[in-house]
Enzyme design. Sequence first.
Site, short mmCIF file in Angstrom:
data_model
loop_
_atom_site.label_atom_id
_atom_site.label_comp_id
_atom_site.label_asym_id
_atom_site.label_seq_id
_atom_site.Cartn_x
_atom_site.Cartn_y
_atom_site.Cartn_z
N ARG A 82 31.89 -63.04 -63.13
CA ARG A 82 32.38 -62.24 -62.00
C ARG A 82 32.78 -60.86 -62.50
O ARG A 82 33.51 -60.74 -63.48
CB ARG A 82 33.57 -62.95 -61.34
CG ARG A 82 34.08 -62.29 -60.08
CD ARG A 82 35.25 -63.08 -59.51
NE ARG A 82 34.87 -64.42 -59.14
CZ ARG A 82 35.68 -65.48 -59.21
NH1 ARG A 82 36.92 -65.34 -59.67
NH2 ARG A 82 35.26 -66.67 -58.84
N LYS A 215 46.72 -67.52 -60.41
CA LYS A 215 46.07 -66.27 -60.03
C LYS A 215 46.91 -65.48 -59.03
O LYS A 215 47.76 -66.05 -58.33
CB LYS A 215 44.70 -66.56 -59.44
CG LYS A 215 44.72 -67.45 -58.20
CD LYS A 215 43.31 -67.86 -57.81
CE LYS A 215 43.32 -68.87 -56.68
NZ LYS A 215 41.98 -69.36 -56.35
N LYS A 217 46.63 -62.10 -56.11
CA LYS A 217 45.66 -61.30 -55.36
C LYS A 217 46.37 -60.23 -54.54
O LYS A 217 47.39 -60.49 -53.90
CB LYS A 217 44.83 -62.21 -54.44
CG LYS A 217 44.01 -63.24 -55.21
CD LYS A 217 43.22 -64.15 -54.28
CE LYS A 217 42.36 -65.12 -55.10
NZ LYS A 217 41.56 -66.02 -54.23
N CYS A 436 31.56 -69.99 -48.85
CA CYS A 436 31.67 -69.95 -50.31
C CYS A 436 30.39 -70.49 -50.94
O CYS A 436 29.50 -71.01 -50.25
CB CYS A 436 32.88 -70.75 -50.77
SG CYS A 436 32.73 -72.53 -50.46
N CYS A 442 29.33 -74.90 -58.01
CA CYS A 442 30.79 -75.02 -58.08
C CYS A 442 31.19 -76.46 -58.39
O CYS A 442 30.85 -77.39 -57.65
CB CYS A 442 31.43 -74.57 -56.77
SG CYS A 442 33.23 -74.72 -56.79
N CYS A 481 35.36 -76.97 -50.35
CA CYS A 481 36.54 -77.68 -50.82
C CYS A 481 37.76 -76.96 -50.25
O CYS A 481 37.62 -75.90 -49.64
CB CYS A 481 36.57 -77.73 -52.35
SG CYS A 481 37.15 -76.21 -53.13
N CYS A 485 38.22 -70.22 -50.97
CA CYS A 485 37.52 -68.99 -51.36
C CYS A 485 36.91 -68.25 -50.17
O CYS A 485 36.78 -67.04 -50.19
CB CYS A 485 36.43 -69.31 -52.38
SG CYS A 485 37.07 -69.92 -53.96
#
Length: 573
Positions: A82, A215, A217, A436, A442, A481, A485
């Site tokens: 990414r 994470k 954001k 996603c 994934c 899931c 995302c």
Amino acid sequence: MVQKIVLPPQEGKPSDVEEIKAESNYLRGSLVESMEDELSSGISDWDNRLMKFHGSYLQDDRDVRLERERKKLEPAYQFMVRVRMPGGVATPEQWLKMDELAEKYGNHTFKITTRQTIQFHGILKWNMKKHMQELNSVLFDTIAACGDVNRNVMCNANPYQSEVHQEIFEISSKISEHLLPRTNAYYEIWLDKEKVVDTQEEQEPIYGSLYLPRKFKIGIAVPPANDVDVFSQDIGLIAVMEDNELVGFNVAIGGGMGMTHGDTATYPQLSRLIGYVSKDKIVDVCEKIMTVQRDYGDRSVRKYARFKYTVDRLGLDTVKQEIESRLGFAFEEAKPFNFEHTGDRYGWIKGEDGKYHFTLFIQNGRVKDFDNYPLKTALREIAQVHKGEFRFTGNQNVVIANVGARTKKAINEIIEKYQLTESDNYSALRRNSIACVALPTCGLAMAESERYLPSLIEKIEEILDNNGLRDQDITIRMSGCPNGCSRAAMGEIGFIGKGPGKYNFYLGASHTGNRLNKIYKENIGEEEILSTLGPIIEHYAKERFDNEYFGDFVIRAGYVEAVTDGRDFHNKA
């Protein structure tokens, strides 16, 4: 006078990821040795955890997993990479390099993500270093694109307000650069820079040796467009303008979309406003907010480690006071603002400076040559004549931006040659869709998403056509899931995968992005999805108010209750 408060210490034994970070020597670990090991095309789980901080992680092709198991072969390992791309802006040169790398090392495609950046899939271990170095040759890197750090800083890609957008983009870049990890590990491992012998705490003056609990954001929106879903961010910044000039930001904290099926202590959450600050203070504000999460986020159980849970556990007012204490000043009262939509506006727009901007619909963000629709080839040809830039949107689309009148003619010829505006024939539902990646790459996916949503939409389009609603904007989002995302919890129609061909079905989010949806049916397949949605759409067509969005209607009509706080997401009506 800013009041100093004392917050309770964290409890619980640190998770194994905290141990990995502590022993990693600032994200180095044994990555060099793992990547040079020729006995396997994969790497250890320990190093894969560290790999995320370098913008990549190991996957395998799940379509062939069982076949390879039967043949006693290791999984078809490959890496996702990414790009770090603050504000989602790329030059034509950078676009052409990404196109080239997808062909040379990847699966011949790349994906525009919901965070305004690019993901490559299918990169073999032996090609990773070359891939990283070629990205660097056009001034792209992948530092902090994944991992327990601040991620890609999003900003509004709205070409209606291009002068403001430029300033916002510069601010997003400043925030991103300021919050980058300072370790030299990325440069040593991928770019062959000289190794640092003495790795001291000063390497990470903001993060420290353990980085963040999870994470983080940040997104910036410019009203009236909320195309970054600003309330889904750990820090959501809402631009405030006076006399068409940017003066500051309303600040919202504690958003996040992920959850865990079956655990009601996890939930998607909307960020909440804590006040206004002038634009000159915003970089420091973001740092201080992030350090509160660094110091008080849950480092014991990772599924409870996002900032939203820290805010909800300690209380919004308490967290606000702690932020103000670290800043040394108090927030002003939030300024008025109004959002009209979370989607993109397609086609050509002329900006205030006389330049043109073309927003192109990219279904689920996948840039590839499809049968009878050579999208990747067309965009390559556009990049070869384009003099401006490409802007990626939070809805997985691309803006061919800052086009002069002469170049506009050349680009338009390419658009017509490859019939790129065939997307104009898509329903409004399709143009407001997000999915996603999910299967086959994934490892977390429980159900299909990107490969399935277009065919499901085709069936829903028939229902919309039969009710005269083809041009009605309705947001629809699908995740394979519950990690969020695609921000499925913020779709007026949302699907979150439960198992092969089965989804939890949600209704009632706001079209402007300030309300979550709520579960309507659990663990259902396509037949039940369509039989359930059909009567609701018919009801909407017959009884909606003028200019009433679908998400608002299903709440008014009593199908689901409104959810403006994630702690109510799982509550039964």
